[in-house]
Design a protein around this motif. Structure first.
Motif, short mmCIF file in Angstrom:
data_model
loop_
_atom_site.label_atom_id
_atom_site.label_comp_id
_atom_site.label_asym_id
_atom_site.label_seq_id
_atom_site.Cartn_x
_atom_site.Cartn_y
_atom_site.Cartn_z
N MET A 1 0.84 -1.20 0.00
CA MET A 1 0.00 0.00 0.00
C MET A 1 0.88 1.25 0.00
O MET A 1 1.87 1.32 0.73
CB MET A 1 -0.91 0.02 1.23
CG MET A 1 -1.72 1.31 1.36
SD MET A 1 -2.76 1.34 2.83
CE MET A 1 -3.99 0.12 2.36
N GLU A 2 0.49 2.25 -0.80
CA GLU A 2 1.23 3.50 -0.85
C GLU A 2 0.44 4.59 -0.12
O GLU A 2 -0.73 4.82 -0.38
CB GLU A 2 1.48 3.94 -2.29
CG GLU A 2 2.28 5.22 -2.39
CD GLU A 2 2.51 5.67 -3.81
OE1 GLU A 2 3.66 5.56 -4.30
OE2 GLU A 2 1.54 6.15 -4.45
N ILE A 3 1.12 5.29 0.79
CA ILE A 3 0.56 6.43 1.49
C ILE A 3 0.94 7.68 0.72
O ILE A 3 2.10 7.83 0.30
CB ILE A 3 1.11 6.54 2.93
CG1 ILE A 3 1.07 5.18 3.64
CG2 ILE A 3 0.37 7.61 3.70
CD1 ILE A 3 -0.30 4.60 3.78
N LEU A 4 0.00 8.59 0.54
CA LEU A 4 0.27 9.85 -0.15
C LEU A 4 0.32 10.97 0.88
O LEU A 4 -0.67 11.23 1.57
CB LEU A 4 -0.80 10.13 -1.20
CG LEU A 4 -0.50 11.27 -2.18
CD1 LEU A 4 0.75 10.95 -3.00
CD2 LEU A 4 -1.69 11.49 -3.12
N ALA A 5 1.48 11.61 1.00
CA ALA A 5 1.67 12.68 2.00
C ALA A 5 1.75 14.02 1.29
O ALA A 5 2.62 14.25 0.44
CB ALA A 5 2.93 12.43 2.80
N ILE A 46 -5.08 5.88 2.11
CA ILE A 46 -4.60 6.70 3.22
C ILE A 46 -3.87 7.91 2.69
O ILE A 46 -2.98 7.80 1.83
CB ILE A 46 -3.67 5.89 4.14
CG1 ILE A 46 -4.39 4.64 4.67
CG2 ILE A 46 -3.16 6.75 5.29
CD1 ILE A 46 -3.49 3.71 5.45
N VAL A 47 -4.23 9.07 3.20
CA VAL A 47 -3.61 10.33 2.84
C VAL A 47 -3.12 11.00 4.13
O VAL A 47 -3.80 10.99 5.15
CB VAL A 47 -4.61 11.25 2.12
CG1 VAL A 47 -4.11 12.68 2.08
CG2 VAL A 47 -4.87 10.74 0.70
N SER A 48 -1.92 11.57 4.07
CA SER A 48 -1.40 12.33 5.20
C SER A 48 -1.39 13.81 4.83
O SER A 48 -0.92 14.19 3.75
CB SER A 48 0.03 11.88 5.55
OG SER A 48 0.54 12.64 6.62
N SER A 49 -1.92 14.63 5.73
CA SER A 49 -2.07 16.06 5.45
C SER A 49 -1.25 16.88 6.43
O SER A 49 -0.91 16.43 7.53
CB SER A 49 -3.54 16.46 5.54
OG SER A 49 -4.07 16.18 6.82
#
Length: 334
Positions: A1-5, A46-49
């Motif tokens: 899984m890739e998290i996008l930050a 999943i996204v990191s903001s």
């Protein structure tokens, strides 16, 4: 899984990549999460903001439509997220509930002392080999009064430093902090704190009850030669009212690490553009005002804690665990 930050600073990127290594893949973007950039997240669960993301209903709808189910915010504050909308869309939202309070408290003192001792003005002069002392006179903090609005972990850390300076300590908060009282702090009504303090510092969350806590009336109640420091949230101060008071020649100094309309301005280079924010443009022209770019938290220690907690929040979500960092409860993953 890739998290996008989203909104990742260059100094922050290696810390994020190292923290996620062995757990998940992560792709770091320097653009902030807005309605225009939200479509980039399509296909990422999943996204990191960052703290300056704009996570209103429309942005959350775009994210949800693209398959995002979890937002891991890399900050303590979350006033930029519509939690009700996230709940309706079935999204999990988590934040970083704790990181080094010393980072912010120490920087608040940096701002206060910089405006008190005219450090920026002196540095600019000496670069031109102008070594005059005219206009550089400051004041001892020893024996003067520090007013701390918000005496949680950061306010307590600030108070300990003020105690080291030998200052009289006044506090205001919904609950008294015993550690601050042991240092000699006296809790008083806000109006009294503002009227008696030589230095006023803000360490409160931004919520409807604290929006423009420092308004025109509050500013007028402060001493003409007081110092005001805000390293918490820009919306705590009515900036237009502050500019009006500064025009009247009030205040020894104002140190602001945050600004109520900073979204879209802070964390990016606008030096070659015309900034259309007249209030900010006027604010930075005052010689007794120092504005920095929401950097109080930005130490190796604090950012490392923020990143490590963000990773734990993601792993908790993937495992179906709950923690005190969850703002909108996790739903079972299909």
């Amino acid at each position: 899984m890739e998290i996008l930050a989203f909104g990742v600073q260059s100094d922050e990127k290696p810390l994020i990549e190292r923290a996620f290594d062995g757990h998940c893949e992560v792709r770091c973007l320097d653009v902030f999460l807005t309605e225009d950039t939200a479509p980039i997240a399509a296909g990422h669960e999943i996204v990191s903001s960052s703290v300056n993301a704009e996570l209103g209903p429309r942005v959350l709808e775009i994210l949800a439509a693209g398959g995002t189910r979890m937002i891991a915010q890399r900050s303590t504050g979350f006033n930029n997220i519509d939690l009700d909308a996230a709940g309706r869309l079935g999204m999990t939202v988590a934040r970083v509930s704790y990181y080094s309070p010393y980072s912010v408290a120490e920087f608040a003192w940096t701002l206060g002392m910089a405006v008190n001792r005219r450090v920026v003005r002196a540095a600019n002069r000496t670069r031109d080999f102008d070594f005059r002392l005219d206009g550089l006179m400051g004041r001892d903090m020893h024996g003067r009064t520090a007013g701390v609005l918000g005496t949680g972990k950061i306010g307590e850390a600030f108070t300990r430093i003020a105690h080291g300076f030998g200052m009289r300590l006044l506090g205001w908060d919904v609950a008294e902090n015993p550690a601050c009282m042991e240092l000699g702090m006296k809790y008083v009504p806000k109006q009294q704190l503002l009227a008696e303090s030589d230095l006023v510092t803000l360490h409160l969350p931004l919520m409807p009850e604290t929006q423009h806590l420092i308004d025109a009336a509050a500013l007028r109640s402060m001493k003409d030669d007081a110092i005001l420091v805000n390293s918490s949230r820009g919306g705590l101060v009515d900036t237009r009212a502050l500019v009006a008071e500064l025009r009247e020649g009030r205040f020894t100094g104002v140190g602001l690490d945050v600004y109520e309309a900073e979204a879209g301005l802070f964390f990016v280079d606008r030096s070659l553009e015309a900034v259309d924010d007249d209030t900010l443009a006027r604010l930075v022209t005052f010689p007794n005002v120092l504005v920095t770019s929401h950097q109080a938290y930005y130490t190796e220690d604090a950012v490392a804690q923020i990143v490590d907690t963000t990773v734990r929040n993601v792993l908790d979500y993937l495992a179906g665990r709950r923690s005190e960092n969850v703002l909108v409860p996790a739903l079972a993953r299909s």
